[in-house]
Design a protein around this motif. Structure first.
Motif, PDB file in Angstrom:
ATOM      1  N   ASN A  83       2.205  -2.998 -14.270  1.00  0.00           N
ATOM      2  CA  ASN A  83       3.216  -2.362 -15.448  1.00  0.00           C
ATOM      3  C   ASN A  83       3.091  -1.011 -15.463  1.00  0.00           C
ATOM      4  OD1 ASN A  83       3.970  -4.923 -16.446  1.00  0.00           O
ATOM      5  ND2 ASN A  83       2.060  -5.116 -17.688  1.00  0.00           N
ATOM      6  N   LEU A  84       2.654  -0.397 -14.156  1.00  0.00           N
ATOM      7  CA  LEU A  84       2.309   1.225 -14.220  1.00  0.00           C
ATOM      8  C   LEU A  84       3.807   1.780 -14.400  1.00  0.00           C
ATOM      9  CD1 LEU A  84      -0.399   1.646 -11.435  1.00  0.00           C
ATOM     10  CD2 LEU A  84      -0.506   1.222 -13.901  1.00  0.00           C
ATOM     11  N   ASP A  85       4.859   1.408 -13.975  1.00  0.00           N
ATOM     12  CA  ASP A  85       6.255   1.943 -13.787  1.00  0.00           C
ATOM     13  C   ASP A  85       7.175   1.705 -15.050  1.00  0.00           C
ATOM     14  OD1 ASP A  85       5.226   3.126 -11.286  1.00  0.00           O
ATOM     15  OD2 ASP A  85       6.151   1.593 -10.168  1.00  0.00           O
ATOM     16  N   THR A 122      -1.819  -2.352  -7.157  1.00  0.00           N
ATOM     17  CA  THR A 122      -1.217  -1.864  -8.319  1.00  0.00           C
ATOM     18  C   THR A 122       0.351  -2.223  -8.357  1.00  0.00           C
ATOM     19  OG1 THR A 122      -0.528   0.189  -7.516  1.00  0.00           O
ATOM     20  CG2 THR A 122      -2.719  -0.083  -8.652  1.00  0.00           C
ATOM     21  N   ALA A 123       0.837  -2.572  -9.400  1.00  0.00           N
ATOM     22  CA  ALA A 123       2.242  -3.038  -9.482  1.00  0.00           C
ATOM     23  C   ALA A 123       2.902  -2.192 -10.614  1.00  0.00           C
ATOM     24  CB  ALA A 123       2.358  -4.464  -9.730  1.00  0.00           C
ATOM     25  N   GLY A 124       4.349  -1.876 -10.386  1.00  0.00           N
ATOM     26  CA  GLY A 124       5.194  -1.295 -11.368  1.00  0.00           C
ATOM     27  C   GLY A 124       5.466  -2.134 -12.302  1.00  0.00           C
ATOM     28  N   GLU A 164      -0.629   9.994  -2.801  1.00  0.00           N
ATOM     29  CA  GLU A 164      -0.858   9.907  -4.127  1.00  0.00           C
ATOM     30  C   GLU A 164      -1.252   8.545  -4.626  1.00  0.00           C
ATOM     31  OE1 GLU A 164       1.948  10.606  -3.122  1.00  0.00           O
ATOM     32  OE2 GLU A 164       3.672  10.313  -4.520  1.00  0.00           O
ATOM     33  N   SER A 165      -1.487   7.583  -3.722  1.00  0.00           N
ATOM     34  CA  SER A 165      -1.403   6.004  -4.033  1.00  0.00           C
ATOM     35  C   SER A 165      -2.517   5.780  -5.049  1.00  0.00           C
ATOM     36  CB  SER A 165      -1.726   5.457  -2.799  1.00  0.00           C
ATOM     37  OG  SER A 165      -1.973   4.083  -3.265  1.00  0.00           O
ATOM     38  N   ARG A 166      -1.959   5.211  -6.191  1.00  0.00           N
ATOM     39  CA  ARG A 166      -2.917   4.711  -7.053  1.00  0.00           C
ATOM     40  C   ARG A 166      -3.667   3.520  -6.920  1.00  0.00           C
ATOM     41  NH1 ARG A 166       2.500   5.282 -11.075  1.00  0.00           N
ATOM     42  NH2 ARG A 166       2.943   3.458  -9.745  1.00  0.00           N
ATOM     43  N   THR A 167      -3.086   2.680  -5.977  1.00  0.00           N
ATOM     44  CA  THR A 167      -3.690   1.448  -5.447  1.00  0.00           C
ATOM     45  C   THR A 167      -5.393   2.002  -4.763  1.00  0.00           C
ATOM     46  OG1 THR A 167      -1.678   0.667  -4.881  1.00  0.00           O
ATOM     47  CG2 THR A 167      -3.370  -0.485  -4.143  1.00  0.00           C
ATOM     48  N   ARG A 168      -4.974   3.224  -3.863  1.00  0.00           N
ATOM     49  CA  ARG A 168      -5.794   3.879  -3.052  1.00  0.00           C
ATOM     50  C   ARG A 168      -6.969   4.204  -4.011  1.00  0.00           C
ATOM     51  NH1 ARG A 168      -3.549   7.352  -0.332  1.00  0.00           N
ATOM     52  NH2 ARG A 168      -2.995   6.147   1.440  1.00  0.00           N
ATOM     53  N   ALA A 228      -3.701  -2.571  -1.148  1.00  0.00           N
ATOM     54  CA  ALA A 228      -2.445  -2.835  -0.830  1.00  0.00           C
ATOM     55  C   ALA A 228      -1.579  -2.834  -1.901  1.00  0.00           C
ATOM     56  CB  ALA A 228      -2.146  -4.116  -0.243  1.00  0.00           C
ATOM     57  N   PRO A 229      -0.536  -1.889  -2.242  1.00  0.00           N
ATOM     58  CA  PRO A 229       0.466  -1.814  -3.558  1.00  0.00           C
ATOM     59  C   PRO A 229       1.410  -3.010  -3.240  1.00  0.00           C
ATOM     60  CG  PRO A 229       1.164  -0.186  -1.634  1.00  0.00           C
ATOM     61  CD  PRO A 229      -0.371  -0.676  -1.295  1.00  0.00           C
ATOM     62  N   TYR A 230       1.708  -3.383  -4.565  1.00  0.00           N
ATOM     63  CA  TYR A 230       2.611  -4.676  -4.719  1.00  0.00           C
ATOM     64  C   TYR A 230       4.101  -4.213  -4.431  1.00  0.00           C
ATOM     65  CZ  TYR A 230       4.077  -8.784  -7.375  1.00  0.00           C
ATOM     66  OH  TYR A 230       4.623 -10.101  -7.761  1.00  0.00           O
TER      67      TYR A 230
END
Ligand code: FMN
Length: 187
Positions: free
Chosen positions: A166-168, A131-133, A14-18, A84-86
């Protein structure tokens, strides 16, 4: 037709980066070739054995071997999108392994007699999507590293970063942040 190489270093289904990277790809014209790094069984770090074999092939100028597949594909792409997720201020380890296999003398770059690396890649641009938390701030090490490789070795003149941060964070609305990021992409 332009060949767009999509390097997917996202672990989660479910990757948001993808999702963000797919949105970027929809805005590009060309034929997409995807490499899902977590599904690549040949994507192994260079241990002593693989390094010795690779050195032997490089010395012989024989780049037909499987170990150079990623490097050849990378060198021939017209445009490159990396998702690539952070992770831990950087990116997942699988991407470093991929870049280790891509950075090959005689395929993606060469050294001048003075020891200066010169690029051998066709691509005019790398789009680095992450994307980063929390906030990335000045610690955008994954993007900075890929840009440095592109400048120093690959000879790819432009690297741009598309990021959602700041997604998380408690109380954040990650869907809203993603939508806002997508709406503001101009590439
Ligand atoms: C192993 C791991 C390390 C992470 N490290 C960081 C970090 O250093 N800084 C940060 O802001 N978020 C960090 N996060 C949160 C992710 O960056 C965030 O959830 C991101 O949106 C995940 O991307 P994805 O939805 O594509 O999997 C980390 C998440 C994981 C799983």
């Amino acid at each position: 037709m332009k060949k767009i190489l999509f390097i997917d270093a996202c672990a989660r289904p479910e990757s948001r980066t993808r999702r963000l990277a797919r949105h970027v790809l929809e805005q590009l014209q060309g034929e997409n070739v995807k490499v899902q790094l977590y599904e690549e069984e040949q994507l192994l770090p260079l241990n002593n054995d693989r390094l010795q074999r690779r050195n032997g092939y490089v010395a012989a100028g024989d780049f037909a071997e499987e170990i150079f597949r990623y490097a050849r594909q990378f060198a021939q792409a017209d445009e490159i999108v990396i998702a690539a997720p952070y992770w831990d201020l950087l990116f997942p380890a699988v991407l470093r392994t991929y870049l280790e296999l891509v950075t090959v003398t005689g395929v993606t770059f060469y050294y001048t007699p003075e020891g200066v690396p010169k690029g051998m890649c066709r691509a005019g641009r790398i789009i680095y999507v992450t994307t980063a938390g929390g906030p990335i701030g000045a610690n955008n090490f994954g993007y900075d590293y890929v840009k440095a490789l592109a400048d120093t070795f690959y000879g790819i003149p432009e690297t741009v970063c598309v990021k959602a941060e700041n997604l998380d964070i408690v109380g954040a609305d990650p869907e809203m942040i993603l939508k806002d990021t997508m709406d503001n992409i101009h590439i």
